[in-house]
Design an enzyme around this catalytic site. Structure first.
Site, mmCIF file in Angstrom:
data_model
loop_
_atom_site.group_PDB
_atom_site.id
_atom_site.type_symbol
_atom_site.label_atom_id
_atom_site.label_comp_id
_atom_site.label_asym_id
_atom_site.label_seq_id
_atom_site.Cartn_x
_atom_site.Cartn_y
_atom_site.Cartn_z
ATOM 1 N N TYR A 171 5.702 -10.731 24.214
ATOM 2 C CA TYR A 171 6.927 -9.930 24.084
ATOM 3 C C TYR A 171 7.402 -9.305 25.392
ATOM 4 O O TYR A 171 8.270 -8.445 25.372
ATOM 5 C CB TYR A 171 6.739 -8.745 23.125
ATOM 6 C CG TYR A 171 5.875 -8.918 21.913
ATOM 7 C CD1 TYR A 171 6.296 -9.689 20.835
ATOM 8 C CD2 TYR A 171 4.648 -8.262 21.810
ATOM 9 C CE1 TYR A 171 5.515 -9.795 19.695
ATOM 10 C CE2 TYR A 171 3.852 -8.368 20.669
ATOM 11 C CZ TYR A 171 4.294 -9.138 19.619
ATOM 12 O OH TYR A 171 3.531 -9.239 18.493
ATOM 13 N N ARG A 219 0.128 -9.196 24.669
ATOM 14 C CA ARG A 219 1.443 -8.627 24.358
ATOM 15 C C ARG A 219 2.476 -8.885 25.438
ATOM 16 O O ARG A 219 3.661 -8.978 25.158
ATOM 17 C CB ARG A 219 1.340 -7.129 24.043
ATOM 18 C CG ARG A 219 0.620 -6.869 22.713
ATOM 19 C CD ARG A 219 0.705 -5.420 22.265
ATOM 20 N NE ARG A 219 2.028 -5.052 21.825
ATOM 21 C CZ ARG A 219 2.867 -4.303 22.506
ATOM 22 N NH1 ARG A 219 2.531 -3.820 23.688
ATOM 23 N NH2 ARG A 219 4.062 -4.044 22.027
ATOM 24 N N CYS A 225 -5.379 -20.066 32.845
ATOM 25 C CA CYS A 225 -4.588 -21.153 33.415
ATOM 26 C C CYS A 225 -3.228 -21.244 32.751
ATOM 27 O O CYS A 225 -2.923 -22.208 32.057
ATOM 28 C CB CYS A 225 -5.337 -22.466 33.253
ATOM 29 S SG CYS A 225 -6.733 -22.536 34.332
ATOM 30 N N GLU A 226 -2.451 -20.191 32.915
ATOM 31 C CA GLU A 226 -1.083 -20.107 32.398
ATOM 32 C C GLU A 226 -0.321 -19.251 33.396
ATOM 33 O O GLU A 226 -0.728 -18.112 33.655
ATOM 34 C CB GLU A 226 -1.041 -19.346 31.058
ATOM 35 C CG GLU A 226 -1.697 -20.006 29.887
ATOM 36 C CD GLU A 226 -0.917 -21.190 29.357
ATOM 37 O OE1 GLU A 226 0.315 -21.222 29.517
ATOM 38 O OE2 GLU A 226 -1.565 -22.077 28.794
ATOM 39 N N GLU A 286 2.048 3.807 6.348
ATOM 40 C CA GLU A 286 1.050 2.877 6.899
ATOM 41 C C GLU A 286 1.130 2.754 8.411
ATOM 42 O O GLU A 286 1.431 1.686 8.922
ATOM 43 C CB GLU A 286 1.286 1.472 6.350
ATOM 44 C CG GLU A 286 1.440 1.356 4.883
ATOM 45 C CD GLU A 286 1.879 -0.041 4.459
ATOM 46 O OE1 GLU A 286 1.231 -0.561 3.556
ATOM 47 O OE2 GLU A 286 2.834 -0.597 5.027
ATOM 48 N N PRO A 287 0.876 3.803 9.147
ATOM 49 C CA PRO A 287 0.927 3.690 10.607
ATOM 50 C C PRO A 287 -0.254 2.898 11.152
ATOM 51 O O PRO A 287 -1.380 3.046 10.676
ATOM 52 C CB PRO A 287 0.851 5.150 11.068
ATOM 53 C CG PRO A 287 0.180 5.877 9.945
ATOM 54 C CD PRO A 287 0.529 5.154 8.684
ATOM 55 N N GLY A 288 0.008 2.051 12.105
ATOM 56 C CA GLY A 288 -1.062 1.325 12.799
ATOM 57 C C GLY A 288 -1.046 1.720 14.261
ATOM 58 O O GLY A 288 -1.897 2.474 14.743
ATOM 59 N N ARG A 289 -0.014 1.237 14.939
ATOM 60 C CA ARG A 289 0.128 1.469 16.381
ATOM 61 C C ARG A 289 0.007 2.953 16.757
ATOM 62 O O ARG A 289 -0.661 3.303 17.726
ATOM 63 C CB ARG A 289 1.511 0.961 16.811
ATOM 64 C CG ARG A 289 1.756 0.931 18.302
ATOM 65 C CD ARG A 289 3.229 0.636 18.599
ATOM 66 N NE ARG A 289 3.731 -0.513 17.884
ATOM 67 C CZ ARG A 289 3.627 -1.782 18.302
ATOM 68 N NH1 ARG A 289 3.098 -2.035 19.461
ATOM 69 N NH2 ARG A 289 4.094 -2.776 17.565
ATOM 70 N N TYR A 301 -3.041 -3.548 18.910
ATOM 71 C CA TYR A 301 -2.625 -4.951 19.086
ATOM 72 C C TYR A 301 -3.090 -5.542 20.424
ATOM 73 O O TYR A 301 -2.392 -6.368 21.015
ATOM 74 C CB TYR A 301 -1.098 -5.091 18.917
ATOM 75 C CG TYR A 301 -0.617 -4.559 17.588
ATOM 76 C CD1 TYR A 301 -0.931 -5.215 16.401
ATOM 77 C CD2 TYR A 301 0.121 -3.374 17.499
ATOM 78 C CE1 TYR A 301 -0.527 -4.720 15.177
ATOM 79 C CE2 TYR A 301 0.528 -2.871 16.270
ATOM 80 C CZ TYR A 301 0.203 -3.554 15.121
ATOM 81 O OH TYR A 301 0.601 -3.053 13.903
#
Ligand SMILES: *Cc1c(COP(=O)(O)O)cnc(C)c1O
Length: 433
Positions: free
Chosen positions: A336, A332, A363-364, A292-295, A392
């Site tokens: 992370y 991301r 505003c962060e 099940e590869p996604g990335r 992602y």
């Protein structure tokens, strides 16, 4: 000029191209921020996964695209054309697949807390497999299938006790995961027995997923061995020979020059060998294999284009280059501290000697795309490309600060086409009463 991925080039005008298309022209035509996906690259990776299953495992398997990495109708159409299966983890992802006329039989439905509505919907659609996470779901699915007079194929999600992190793996601590049934405690075997008893469920196999952005083959081989050991135990204890084994995704990709992904076919080669060896030893028929590869299917195929706005130099500290997107289209970094490479798309032929922190527009203070990146000298109005954003990013985008989500374009054979329209202000208030 050495670019991160082989689908990226520099043309005569010094502009970055992807799939043969000038990114500066894309930014002009479709606006910024803009997600750009290289369709040929996506298709190549799918074909490579399929070929490796054919070559190493006699074709007795299917790669499924984990659609949570990037989900829209167009990617589902491409996956259908490539003969891939599809993973979904929510009613929304399933709905998207159905809208794209993706064959439901090739869909596996994941998730640790599927709702009653999602289960009914998935049964109505006729999804191929439910990957059952826990006993609450097992009961709910059995009851719901009974009421609807259906039988559901299920795989049980097992925690194989392998914690695969990017550069090391250990075999402890994995009982503490919200996903799946633990082996060590006997929970997994109990679940098998409950599944066999459930009259509206057909237990076809087991599933595991050991992590993400993994650069080694060994954890996958180890997971396969652990799972086959469990299949042997199931046969010994219940007489049932499970026919399917889903080994999950998690294959690493190249975000920055120092990332060194293993060629994907090596996973299949070594995993196949381990499966066959175990099957001989345990006297099991080799199961059908799912991966099940996604990335790894969409990550390197994508990039994001931004327009540079304010450039703010704080003497002796740093220079902030602000762009017209940020954590709303790529959360991301704030989640992370993920590493990304960026280039000034209209000046890629110039030296990357400008050390900057790329900031988003929210505003962060933590809304950054990358700290201390080296890019080409840039001024307001330049186009900044952040590379390897295909996975992602769009799928994790939000409307924080009521920022509309960017458009998505696919490029192929030197041509671009719109796949997802840019959100408008009207879209933002669409559900407001
Ligand atoms: C996220 C996930 C995947 C895909 O992982 P990648 O790292 O994107 O390959 C596959 N299977 C399951 C169950 C997942 O949760």
């Amino acid at each position: 000029m050495n670019m991160l991925n082989d689908n990226l080039q520099v043309n005569k005008t010094g502009h970055l191209t992807i799939g043969g298309v000038d990114t500066v022209e894309l930014a002009e035509e479709f606006g910024t921020p803009l997600y750009v996906m290289d369709e040929s690259k996506i298709r190549q990776v799918c074909q490579m996964y399929k070929r490796s299953i054919d070559k190493c495992y006699g074709g007795n398997g299917l790669p499924l695209f984990a659609s949570k990495a990037f989900c829209c109708k167009e990617i589902c159409r491409i996956m259908k054309e490539e003969g891939m299966g599809l993973d979904v983890v929510s009613g929304g992802e399933l709905y998207t697949a159905m809208q794209a006329e993706f064959p439901a039989a090739l869909i596996q439905f994941h998730g640790n807390n599927k709702t009653q509505e999602e289960i009914s919907y998935a049964l109505t659609c006729g999804v191929g497999h439910f990957v059952v996470d826990n006993l609450t779901e097992l009961r709910l699915l059995n009851q719901t299938a009974g009421k609807m007079q259906r039988k559901a194929n299920i795989l049980l999600r097992i925690k194989p006790g392998i914690d695969a992190h990017t550069h090391q793996f250990i075999r402890t601590g994995q009982i503490d995961s919200k996903f799946g049934f633990a082996l060590e405690t006997g929970e997994a075997m109990e679940a098998v027995k409950a599944a066999v008893q459930a009259e509206n469920l057909l237990l076809t196999g087991v599933h595991c997923h050991i992590g993400s952005q993994i650069f080694e083959v060994q954890p996958f081989v180890l997971a396969a061995k652990v799972m086959l050991g469990f299949m042997r135990d199931v046969k010994a204890e219940t007489g049932l020979e499970l026919q399917e084994l889903n080994l999950g995704g998690g294959f690493g990709i190249k975000y920055v020059e120092t990332d060194q992904p293993v060629p994907y076919d090596q996973y299949m080669e070594q995993v196949s060998e381990a499966v066959h060896t175990c099957c001989r030893e345990y006297e099991l028929t080799p199961p059908k294999i799912y991966m099940e590869p996604g990335r790894s299917i969409v990550g390197e195929a994508g990039l994001t284009l931004y327009k540079v706005g304010a450039v703010k130099t704080i003497p002796d500290i740093r220079t902030y280059v602000s762009v017209d997107g940020g954590m709303t289209d790529n959360p991301r970094y704030i989640l992370y501290q993920s590493a990304y490479e960026a280039v000034v798309a209209n000046k890629v032929d110039q030296p990357a000697d400008f050390e900057v922190t790329i900031a988003g527009r929210c505003c962060e203070s933590g809304d950054l795309i990358q700290e201390d990146a080296r890019i080409q000298q840039c001024t307001p109005g330049d186009i900044l490309a952040v590379l390897s954003t295909g996975a992602y990013n769009y799928s994790m985008a939000s409307n924080y600060n009521r920022v509309p989500r960017p458009a998505v374009v696919f490029v192929r054979d030197g041509k671009a086409r719109l796949a997802v329209r840019r959100e408008t202000y009207a879209d933002l208030v669409h559900n407001d009463i």
